[in-house]
Design a protein around this motif. Sequence first.
Motif, PDB file in Angstrom:
ATOM      1  N   UNK A 123       0.847  -1.208   0.000  1.00 46.89           N
ATOM      2  CA  UNK A 123       0.000   0.000   0.000  1.00 46.89           C
ATOM      3  C   UNK A 123       0.875   1.248   0.000  1.00 46.89           C
ATOM      4  N   UNK A 124       0.344   2.309  -0.584  1.00 49.12           N
ATOM      5  CA  UNK A 124       1.090   3.556  -0.669  1.00 49.12           C
ATOM      6  C   UNK A 124       1.328   4.155   0.713  1.00 49.12           C
ATOM      7  N   UNK A 125       0.324   4.101   1.577  1.00 49.14           N
ATOM      8  CA  UNK A 125       0.471   4.676   2.918  1.00 49.14           C
ATOM      9  C   UNK A 125       1.615   4.008   3.678  1.00 49.14           C
ATOM     10  N   UNK A 126       1.669   2.671   3.606  1.00 52.04           N
ATOM     11  CA  UNK A 126       2.739   1.945   4.297  1.00 52.04           C
ATOM     12  C   UNK A 126       4.095   2.256   3.673  1.00 52.04           C
ATOM     13  N   UNK A 127       4.117   2.407   2.366  1.00 55.99           N
ATOM     14  CA  UNK A 127       5.370   2.722   1.674  1.00 55.99           C
ATOM     15  C   UNK A 127       5.910   4.079   2.120  1.00 55.99           C
ATOM     16  N   UNK A 128       5.037   5.085   2.146  1.00 54.61           N
ATOM     17  CA  UNK A 128       5.445   6.439   2.524  1.00 54.61           C
ATOM     18  C   UNK A 128       5.972   6.464   3.959  1.00 54.61           C
ATOM     19  N   UNK A 129       5.341   5.693   4.848  1.00 55.98           N
ATOM     20  CA  UNK A 129       5.775   5.669   6.243  1.00 55.98           C
ATOM     21  C   UNK A 129       7.118   4.959   6.414  1.00 55.98           C
ATOM     22  N   UNK A 130       7.438   4.062   5.501  1.00 56.54           N
ATOM     23  CA  UNK A 130       8.656   3.255   5.623  1.00 56.54           C
ATOM     24  C   UNK A 130       9.877   3.921   5.004  1.00 56.54           C
ATOM     25  N   UNK A 131       9.675   4.671   3.931  1.00 58.62           N
ATOM     26  CA  UNK A 131      10.788   5.165   3.114  1.00 58.62           C
ATOM     27  C   UNK A 131      11.826   5.981   3.886  1.00 58.62           C
ATOM     28  N   UNK A 132      11.444   6.983   4.718  1.00 57.19           N
ATOM     29  CA  UNK A 132      12.497   7.780   5.378  1.00 57.19           C
ATOM     30  C   UNK A 132      13.451   6.955   6.232  1.00 57.19           C
ATOM     31  N   UNK A 133      12.919   5.953   6.934  1.00 59.48           N
ATOM     32  CA  UNK A 133      13.788   5.091   7.725  1.00 59.48           C
ATOM     33  C   UNK A 133      14.753   4.301   6.857  1.00 59.48           C
ATOM     34  N   UNK A 134      14.287   3.878   5.685  1.00 63.96           N
ATOM     35  CA  UNK A 134      15.146   3.149   4.757  1.00 63.96           C
ATOM     36  C   UNK A 134      16.250   4.066   4.226  1.00 63.96           C
ATOM     37  N   UNK A 135      15.900   5.322   3.951  1.00 66.68           N
ATOM     38  CA  UNK A 135      16.908   6.285   3.487  1.00 66.68           C
ATOM     39  C   UNK A 135      17.989   6.468   4.552  1.00 66.68           C
ATOM     40  N   UNK A 136      17.592   6.564   5.802  1.00 66.61           N
ATOM     41  CA  UNK A 136      18.582   6.691   6.883  1.00 66.61           C
ATOM     42  C   UNK A 136      19.490   5.460   6.939  1.00 66.61           C
ATOM     43  N   UNK A 146       8.127  13.939   0.962  1.00 69.49           N
ATOM     44  CA  UNK A 146       7.078  14.953   0.785  1.00 69.49           C
ATOM     45  C   UNK A 146       6.275  14.637  -0.460  1.00 69.49           C
ATOM     46  N   UNK A 147       5.078  15.165  -0.511  1.00 68.07           N
ATOM     47  CA  UNK A 147       4.302  15.073  -1.745  1.00 68.07           C
ATOM     48  C   UNK A 147       4.292  16.444  -2.424  1.00 68.07           C
ATOM     49  N   UNK A 148       4.135  16.428  -3.730  1.00 70.63           N
ATOM     50  CA  UNK A 148       4.018  17.648  -4.518  1.00 70.63           C
ATOM     51  C   UNK A 148       2.709  17.578  -5.274  1.00 70.63           C
ATOM     52  N   UNK A 149       1.870  18.577  -5.046  1.00 72.57           N
ATOM     53  CA  UNK A 149       0.550  18.587  -5.666  1.00 72.57           C
ATOM     54  C   UNK A 149       0.247  20.009  -6.119  1.00 72.57           C
ATOM     55  N   UNK A 150       0.084  20.150  -7.435  1.00 78.27           N
ATOM     56  CA  UNK A 150      -0.185  21.472  -8.007  1.00 78.27           C
ATOM     57  C   UNK A 150       0.872  22.477  -7.531  1.00 78.27           C
ATOM     58  N   UNK A 151       2.129  22.059  -7.589  1.00 82.59           N
ATOM     59  CA  UNK A 151       3.296  22.890  -7.236  1.00 82.59           C
ATOM     60  C   UNK A 151       3.342  23.290  -5.771  1.00 82.59           C
ATOM     61  N   UNK A 152       2.614  22.573  -4.918  1.00 83.39           N
ATOM     62  CA  UNK A 152       2.690  22.811  -3.469  1.00 83.39           C
ATOM     63  C   UNK A 152       3.422  21.630  -2.836  1.00 83.39           C
ATOM     64  N   UNK A 153       4.441  21.949  -2.047  1.00 83.16           N
ATOM     65  CA  UNK A 153       5.315  20.955  -1.435  1.00 83.16           C
ATOM     66  C   UNK A 153       4.920  20.782   0.034  1.00 83.16           C
ATOM     67  N   UNK A 154       4.512  19.553   0.413  1.00 79.64           N
ATOM     68  CA  UNK A 154       4.057  19.277   1.775  1.00 79.64           C
ATOM     69  C   UNK A 154       4.740  18.019   2.310  1.00 79.64           C
ATOM     70  N   UNK A 155       5.468  18.100   3.435  1.00 71.42           N
ATOM     71  CA  UNK A 155       6.090  16.906   4.025  1.00 71.42           C
ATOM     72  C   UNK A 155       5.039  15.890   4.468  1.00 71.42           C
ATOM     73  N   UNK A 156       5.381  14.605   4.309  1.00 73.80           N
ATOM     74  CA  UNK A 156       4.479  13.524   4.681  1.00 73.80           C
ATOM     75  C   UNK A 156       4.982  12.714   5.874  1.00 73.80           C
ATOM     76  N   UNK A 157       6.284  12.460   5.925  1.00 77.61           N
ATOM     77  CA  UNK A 157       6.824  11.631   7.008  1.00 77.61           C
ATOM     78  C   UNK A 157       8.298  11.978   7.203  1.00 77.61           C
ATOM     79  N   UNK A 158       8.715  12.081   8.458  1.00 75.67           N
ATOM     80  CA  UNK A 158      10.084  12.480   8.794  1.00 75.67           C
ATOM     81  C   UNK A 158      10.690  11.462   9.756  1.00 75.67           C
ATOM     82  N   UNK A 159      11.955  11.116   9.547  1.00 68.44           N
ATOM     83  CA  UNK A 159      12.698  10.282  10.492  1.00 68.44           C
ATOM     84  C   UNK A 159      14.001  10.991  10.857  1.00 68.44           C
TER      85      UNK A 159
END
Length: 405
Positions: A123-136, A146-159
């Motif tokens: 699922x996309x939600x689980x993927x988004x929650x997992x990715x920052x930890x994997x990057x670390x 972060x997501x980008x929607x109509x040129x607006x940048x909004x963070x989704x999950x931080x580790x």
Amino acid sequence: MTVSSSGRGGTVTDPDRVGSLLPSDREDVVDLVAEVSRVTGSVAVVGADTVHDHRSARRALDLVWDDILSTMSASPAVTAHAVDLLRRVKAVDEALLRRDIATRNQLFGRVREALSALSEIQSTAALVATVPGVVCALGFDRAFISRVEESVWTPEHVVVERDPAWAGEILSIGRENPLTLTAALPESEILRRRVSLVVENVQQREGVHKPIAAVSLSRSYAASPIVTGGEVVGFLHCDCYYQQRDLDETDRQVLATFAEGLGQVLARTLVLDQVGAVRSGLDEIAARLHPSGFGGSMGAALGAPTMPATPAVPTSRPAPEPGFGRRTGAPVPIAKADLTRRELEVLRHMAAGDTNARTARRLVISEGTVKSHVKHILRKLGASNRAEAVSLWWQMQDRTGGASA
């Protein structure tokens, strides 16, 4: 958030980290800098406290190399000691280069392993929650998606590896200050050119996300676009705050390679999310069109286990979670969507199960015109697909007792 320990201060020396410098290598470089300073009689070209990673170490070696050559060119006699220093500088520099190459190969192996693990997520939600930890885990101290929607940048999950509370602060500030991408921001270039960048001097730069820069205290960071379906749908950011080092080209390449693979993984989870949503919508349509049961739901026709025959009850599609590739606004009730008479007619045919071609024949218009009407209907209703639009139609029928819209 999958982080460990706490504390914002202190440094981390980890030989497995991107660009980390072994203590023995650092000693070799610092000793060489000091000895060259004694031989040439000049002030040390770099301070010992500035040699903290491969990049700064090799920069220091370049400077002492130039210092030795400059002294030799100014002196009529070339001393054996000076030649020996050049050989030592060359040997240490080549050793660092070999370790850089080995580390880089190891890192890209980690990227492959990380992407392989992410491919198991459904699922996309689980993927988004997992990715920052994997990057670390790739060797960075902090990461956010972060997501980008109509040129607006909004963070989704931080580790933040050592401080989950700090991660929460950064996420909160980012969400409270969604940023419209303007030409001054590096992220605008990332969006436009679809390239990864290293951004330096973050605290002094004007063209950065100031609220996030202020709360994160970041000195330099790498950022990459997340691309699915040929469109930038988000960003990955990371830095090495606890290692107290600036990010370099290796960091950029590692993050860029990971982000490219992530885009492919994300595209698959988005399809799975959409298939699940469409299937739910089809079940509802089938229940509406065949209230006596129709021998089971559309889900059964698609391979789901059959259940004992019971009066069909329309199922509501779960509201999609905000995120990549999805509309974030709630669906708009049909009565408030300002649909034209023709759009309502097209929606009525959609609810009856007609294809675009059949709707075109019935309304005596072209199939292209029908497709255009469908596009406008989805936009006005805030619906992600035809099934969601039809679901809204049936909800309206419930409220009006079946009266025509």
